[in-house]
Write a protein that holds these residues in place. Structure first.
Motif, PDB file in Angstrom:
ATOM      1  N   ARG B 715      16.997  13.192   8.490  1.00 58.88           N
ATOM      2  CA  ARG B 715      16.668  14.112   9.309  1.00 58.88           C
ATOM      3  C   ARG B 715      15.216  14.826   9.599  1.00 58.88           C
ATOM      4  NH1 ARG B 715      20.634  17.851  10.902  1.00 58.88           N
ATOM      5  NH2 ARG B 715      21.849  16.159  10.533  1.00 58.88           N
ATOM      6  N   LEU B 716      14.458  14.605  10.746  1.00 55.28           N
ATOM      7  CA  LEU B 716      13.145  14.717  10.740  1.00 55.28           C
ATOM      8  C   LEU B 716      13.242  16.404  11.100  1.00 55.28           C
ATOM      9  CD1 LEU B 716      10.281  14.058  11.309  1.00 55.28           C
ATOM     10  CD2 LEU B 716      10.817  14.027  13.636  1.00 55.28           C
ATOM     11  N   ALA B 717      14.023  17.160  12.002  1.00 54.45           N
ATOM     12  CA  ALA B 717      14.098  18.442  12.322  1.00 54.45           C
ATOM     13  C   ALA B 717      15.479  18.545  13.168  1.00 54.45           C
ATOM     14  CB  ALA B 717      12.834  19.058  12.971  1.00 54.45           C
ATOM     15  N   ASP B 718      15.991  19.700  13.221  1.00 50.99           N
ATOM     16  CA  ASP B 718      17.012  20.495  13.935  1.00 50.99           C
ATOM     17  C   ASP B 718      16.276  21.394  15.153  1.00 50.99           C
ATOM     18  OD1 ASP B 718      18.691  18.925  12.643  1.00 50.99           O
ATOM     19  OD2 ASP B 718      19.716  20.736  11.878  1.00 50.99           O
ATOM     20  N   VAL B 719      16.477  20.976  16.596  1.00 52.42           N
ATOM     21  CA  VAL B 719      15.481  22.001  17.280  1.00 52.42           C
ATOM     22  C   VAL B 719      16.710  22.256  18.314  1.00 52.42           C
ATOM     23  CG1 VAL B 719      13.416  20.815  17.011  1.00 52.42           C
ATOM     24  CG2 VAL B 719      15.059  19.760  18.737  1.00 52.42           C
ATOM     25  N   ALA B 720      16.329  23.188  19.151  1.00 55.24           N
ATOM     26  CA  ALA B 720      17.151  23.842  20.040  1.00 55.24           C
ATOM     27  C   ALA B 720      17.092  23.510  21.643  1.00 55.24           C
ATOM     28  CB  ALA B 720      16.901  25.443  20.240  1.00 55.24           C
ATOM     29  N   THR B 721      15.864  22.788  21.857  1.00 51.52           N
ATOM     30  CA  THR B 721      15.284  22.422  23.236  1.00 51.52           C
ATOM     31  C   THR B 721      15.081  21.156  23.729  1.00 51.52           C
ATOM     32  OG1 THR B 721      13.231  22.896  23.106  1.00 51.52           O
ATOM     33  CG2 THR B 721      14.691  24.776  23.632  1.00 51.52           C
ATOM     34  N   GLU B 722      15.392  20.571  24.724  1.00 50.56           N
ATOM     35  CA  GLU B 722      14.936  19.124  25.092  1.00 50.56           C
ATOM     36  C   GLU B 722      13.539  18.981  24.893  1.00 50.56           C
ATOM     37  OE1 GLU B 722      16.175  17.972  28.819  1.00 50.56           O
ATOM     38  OE2 GLU B 722      18.240  17.347  28.280  1.00 50.56           O
ATOM     39  N   GLN B 723      12.875  19.915  25.251  1.00 49.47           N
ATOM     40  CA  GLN B 723      11.269  20.074  25.175  1.00 49.47           C
ATOM     41  C   GLN B 723      10.635  19.517  23.817  1.00 49.47           C
ATOM     42  OE1 GLN B 723       9.184  19.714  27.823  1.00 49.47           O
ATOM     43  NE2 GLN B 723       7.694  19.030  26.310  1.00 49.47           N
ATOM     44  N   GLU B 724      11.537  20.443  22.805  1.00 46.08           N
ATOM     45  CA  GLU B 724      10.963  20.006  21.276  1.00 46.08           C
ATOM     46  C   GLU B 724      11.361  18.702  20.852  1.00 46.08           C
ATOM     47  OE1 GLU B 724      11.902  23.971  18.473  1.00 46.08           O
ATOM     48  OE2 GLU B 724      13.258  23.809  20.507  1.00 46.08           O
ATOM     49  N   VAL B 725      12.606  18.189  21.426  1.00 46.74           N
ATOM     50  CA  VAL B 725      13.090  16.828  21.186  1.00 46.74           C
ATOM     51  C   VAL B 725      11.878  15.814  21.676  1.00 46.74           C
ATOM     52  CG1 VAL B 725      14.467  14.856  21.627  1.00 46.74           C
ATOM     53  CG2 VAL B 725      15.368  17.318  21.257  1.00 46.74           C
ATOM     54  N   MET B 726      11.366  15.973  22.730  1.00 50.51           N
ATOM     55  CA  MET B 726      10.433  15.337  23.501  1.00 50.51           C
ATOM     56  C   MET B 726       9.285  15.275  22.753  1.00 50.51           C
ATOM     57  SD  MET B 726      11.628  14.041  26.215  1.00 50.51           S
ATOM     58  CE  MET B 726      10.430  13.561  27.169  1.00 50.51           C
ATOM     59  N   LYS B 759       6.859  14.967   7.967  1.00 49.77           N
ATOM     60  CA  LYS B 759       7.092  16.360   8.496  1.00 49.77           C
ATOM     61  C   LYS B 759       6.080  17.156   8.593  1.00 49.77           C
ATOM     62  CE  LYS B 759      12.214  16.502   6.902  1.00 49.77           C
ATOM     63  NZ  LYS B 759      12.998  17.116   5.851  1.00 49.77           N
ATOM     64  N   GLU B 760       5.281  17.072   7.446  1.00 53.08           N
ATOM     65  CA  GLU B 760       4.169  18.267   7.233  1.00 53.08           C
ATOM     66  C   GLU B 760       3.383  18.046   8.499  1.00 53.08           C
ATOM     67  OE1 GLU B 760       1.717  17.541   3.745  1.00 53.08           O
ATOM     68  OE2 GLU B 760       3.607  17.684   2.406  1.00 53.08           O
TER      69      GLU B 760
END
Lengths: 111, 811
Positions: B715-726, B759-760
């Motif tokens: 797991r790299l990160a959990d995000v809320a928006t598509e933009q953050e995924v992009m 991640k850092e």
């Protein structure tokens, strides 16, 4: 006796590249090195007949694109641990044109 | 009888002479002159004062109470103007005359000020004394400073000011920092650490002039015209022995005041010590030899026998977080051998230079704990042949018997398969070793073991070690290929740090042993160059494997497969019709649906490629790069538009990702997937980058694998928006592109650097993430283009035979 046949302009082959020559029996490949030497070999690696014309040319060697055999452009001999040989044909450049000695090719067809 | 001793200068060497003399309890009447209005302090600790880690009081070694206690008369702030060596009298600028029996010059050195225009402006300082330090300490957060000089002092000044929140730029003339103490890889690591501290570093930069306004410094101008605005400019380009007074008074001088092994100058009863001296052609800047001199001088003054011998010195940089050590001679040479240890993830680099079984030089970065141990062996000329194998690991690993990691390999039977790709057994390898193979390269060349996927390299090396015993030296890192001794990591690093922007530049600068490389290094170099310098380097098709040169996958019979892109695995009836038509027209024998959700046309003849591409282009399709070390596919499920479990628009996101990332070249192929819910129909958890949609947003995993190895994503990160995924997917692509070894999939690369580091860089550090995205976009401007369209339009003739002798023969 040599029969020099005009294959095409040297510039039609990229440096460190090759082009195919359709020939009776078996296709050939004409190679051009970085310093404009040209070589003609049967376009098939002794191991599983990979098209040498598609290999990476380095120095006067070409690496088989399928199984990484390294073949000498000068002698047609496989290098390193691999054993095998491809037929080579006399070829030269005159006036910017590539000339191939086709005598043995036609003999091969006649045989 | 009491003797009168006068010392000119109260620097560290003078302080040490006084320590020795007063400890020995000799009968001296001592007068100490110092132009600086204070006594001896530990000058080399000015850096911690500058950075705020220490106060000035803490670094004073001799205060007024000390001088009073020892009976030393001090004349601080008094400049010596003249010496009458016949009468043995020293005159000061306060009009005083002081008689001496023995006189010691300890005048130290002066910082060298480059006489460029503007050097006398207000705000231009050196880095030598407390006044300079205080000028730098007066800067406030957000102000700008430029430091000229990337040596020891310059970097300490830069780091000290940066620690106070000052915006610092270091300008260095040479190609890498501290070039006298460090080799290039260590210099590179140092630079990186300084950049991480927010310091801007410009190497190979030549200063032209200092610009001012109202008599105060405003900016430094480089000779390429760049202007670096600054509120303070610190020139730390070196020191010169301070010899003016000695010269005016008739002492023999060269670069420094000439002294013999007893520290005697050319004039009787006058001695010199410290940075002002020249001994056997050497001058001195580091503290260790100065202290040696002080000890010798104190003995000589007391009438004892002593002689000064210059010795190897070691260097440490006093910048918190930049742990480096250097000692001895580490230039390359034919008669020298290197032992190198690198741990890129921890930023550790250690190099020992050996000559005739002795260590003659050591450079260490990141982990310098063993520095003094190596330094001791350099000084003592210890023969290290016995401990050579483990030498680089330090004293903790010498002697004793470690558990033998080779016993398992030794126990393998001869018919145990070592190399699965090429079917090579242990017996074959042993046979090759007995026939003369002594290293991995030779085994590869003679048996093909480890010549394909390479995962068995470690095993092959262990077989070598077991069979050859002590004759086999386990390599610390494998060179890229036979054309160089450098590893992939070295080469990547040097391409960046030396700014090598063409293949000839790499081969020349890095000493390639072949004229134009080979089929192993050329594709890797081509990738590194185009990834690091997208705007400068010109892609070289002749250095690419056939698949990337012909934009199709070569098959075992020499025909090709053609795969058009289907963004996010979505297609249309029109596209399917065009594919069907193409398959008919070019007699494609096999049509296959791939695991990446698209259609593969297999068995296309090489000369038909441009024509079939043109037909597919005309129907609106582009190359799927199914042949590329690049972005392959973004697999999706249908998501919430259709599926009753779907939580997000997984197909829509997949299409967006593929449209953003397609066309980019990467160290190895990259596959993505987006699943609309944790049921994970798109199998996102074994991809290089896999997104699983959940109610609250998106779980982004990276570094999965489902090939030679099978591995779940991390797991790299959990995000809320598509933009953050992009953003995160793009940044991950770029950091992988910039750092991984060629032919390492992301999971292999992440295993080397650690997910925490990734991640850092891209999750925690928003600035770095955005910089990566920006660099990816610059690269995409150049490389996101359909190769099929280009090849079909411009280069179609290359796909044809140059000549047809079959026709001629028939005529």
């Amino acid at each position: 006796m040599s029969t020099w046949t005009d294959i095409g302009p040297l510039d039609a082959v990229r440096r460190r590249g090759a082009r195919i020559i359709k020939a009776p029996g078996q296709d050939l490949a004409v190679f051009r090195t970085i310093d404009d030497q040209v070589f003609a070999l049967v376009n098939a690696c002794p191991y599983r007949q990979g098209p040498l014309s598609e290999g990476i040319v380095h120095g006067t060697l070409v690496t088989d694109p399928l199984y990484n055999w390294v073949i000498s452009l000068e002698t047609g001999e496989a290098q390193g641990a691999d054993e095998g040989r491809v037929d080579t044909f006399p070829v030269k450049v005159e006036g910017g044109r590539i000339l191939l000695d086709t005598s043995s090719i036609y003999q091969r067809q006649a045989a | 009888m009491t003797q009168k001793l006068v010392i000119i200068g109260a620097g560290m060497a003078a302080g040490r002479v006084l320590d020795h003399l007063t400890d020995a309890g000799g009968d001296w009447d001592i007068t100490l002159f110092n132009a600086e209005p204070r006594g001896t302090y530990n000058r080399i600790m000015l850096s911690p004062v500058l950075s705020g880690e220490k106060t000035f009081d803490e670094i004073v070694t001799h205060d007024d109470a000390w001088y009073a206690d020892k009976g030393v008369a001090t004349k601080f702030g008094v400049k010596v103007t003249e010496i009458d060596s016949a009468a043995q009298i020293v005159r000061g600028d306060d009009g005083s005359e002081t008689a001496y029996d023995k006189l010691v010059f300890a005048t130290g050195s002066n910082p060298f000020i480059i006489p460029m225009p503007g050097h006398d402006l207000d705000g231009v300082v050196a880095y030598r004394d407390l006044e300079d330090t205080e000028a730098m300490m007066a800067l406030t957060e957000g102000q700008k400073a430029v430091v000229i000089g990337g040596g020891l002092l310059g970097l300490e000044a830069a780091a000290g000011m940066a620690a106070r929140g000052v915006d610092v730029t270091v300008v260095h003339l040479m190609g890498h920092l501290m070039e006298r103490q460090l080799d290039e890889p260590a210099g590179y690591l140092l630079r990186k650490a300084l950049v991480d501290k927010g310091i801007t570093v410009k190497c190979s930069a030549n200063s032209k002039q200092i610009l001012g306004e109202n008599g105060k410094v405003k900016a430094l101008q480089l000779d390429d015209g760049t202007e670096l605005p600054c509120d303070l400019l610190c020139m730390a380009v070196g020191i010169r022995p301070s010899i003016a007074l000695a010269q005016e008074n008739g002492l023999a001088v060269g670069r420094g005041i000439h002294v013999d092994d007893q520290m005697r100058t050319s004039v009787e009863n006058i001695y010199a010590v410290g940075e002002c001296v020249e001994h056997n052609g050497d001058i001195f800047g580091l503290v260790a030899p100065l202290f040696d001199q002080a000890k010798v001088l104190a003995k000589v003054l007391q009438g004892e026998e002593a002689e000064f011998v210059n010795r190897e010195v070691s260097t440490k940089l006093k910048v918190t977080g930049c742990d480096l050590f250097s000692a001895g001679d580490f230039a390359d040479g034919d008669d020298r051998e290197d032992i190198v240890f690198r741990d890129p993830a921890r930023g550790v680099y250690k190099r020992l230079v050996l000559k005739e079984d002795k260590i003659i030089g050591a450079v260490m970065y990141g982990d310098t704990a063993d520095g003094n141990w190596f330094y001791g062996m350099i000084k003592d000329g210890t023969d290290v042949s016995e401990m050579r194998d483990t030498l680089i690991f330090g004293p903790a690993y010498q002697g004793g018997t470690a558990e033998d990691p080779l016993s398992a390999v030794a126990a393998l039977p001869d018919d145990a398969e070592i190399c699965g790709c090429n079917g090579v057994c242990k017996g074959d390898i042993v046979k090759a070793i007995n026939a003369g193979a002594t290293d991995l390269g030779a085994i590869k060349a003679t048996t093909k073991a480890s010549a394909s996927c390479g995962t068995c390299s470690g095993l092959v090396e262990q077989v070598l070690a077991v069979t050859l015993g002590d004759d086999f030296v386990m390599p610390t890192a494998e060179p890229m290929c036979g054309c160089t001794d450098l590893t992939h990591e070295d080469v990547r690093l040097l391409i960046k740090s030396k700014e090598l922007k063409s293949m000839p530049a790499v081969m020349q600068e890095l000493g390639w042993k072949t004229s134009c490389g080979c089929h192993v290094c050329r594709p890797a170099l081509n990738y590194y160059l185009l990834a690091d310098w997208p705007e400068d380097y010109i892609d070289d098709p002749q250095s690419r494997f056939i698949n990337e040169r012909k934009h199709a996958n070569i098959q075992k019979d020499g025909t090709y497969s053609v795969v058009p892109r289907m963004f996010g695995g979505m297609t249309t009836p029109d596209e399917l019709r065009a594919i069907a038509d193409a398959a008919d027209k070019y007699n494609v024998p096999t049509v296959h649906v791939t695991g990446g959700q698209r259609i593969d046309l297999l068995g296309v003849k090489g000369e038909d490629l441009p024509a079939i591409w043109k037909d597919l282009n005309d129907a609106g399709m582009v190359s799927g790069h199914a042949y590329a070390k690049g972005l392959r596919t973004v697999k999706t499920c249908v998501g919430k538009d259709h599926c009753r479990f779907g939580t997000q628009d997984s197909t829509g996101l997949g299409i967006k990702l593929e449209k953003a990332l397609w066309g980019s070249w990467t160290p190895h192929k990259v596959k993505l997937a987006v699943s609309g819910c944790p049921r994970n129909c798109a199998e996102a958890t074994c991809k290089d980058i896999g997104v699983v949609c959940v109610d609250s947003g998106y779980q982004i995993g990276v570094a999965g694998a489902a090939g030679m190895d099978v591995k779940e994503t991390e797991r790299l990160a959990d995000v809320a928006t598509e933009q953050e995924v992009m953003d995160l997917a793009t940044a991950f692509m770029q950091i992988y592109r910039e750092n991984a070894k060629y032919l390492d999939r992301p999971y292999k690369w992440v295993a080397k650097v650690g997910l925490d580091w990734v991640k850092e860089q891209i999750v925690d550090n928003v600035e770095e993430r955005n910089a990566l995205i920006e660099r990816f976009k610059i690269s995409q401007k150049i490389y996101q283009k359909d190769p099929w369209a280009e090849e079909a339009a411009d280069k179609a003739d290359q796909y044809e035979p140059i000549a047809n002798l079959v026709l001629e023969a028939a005529e």
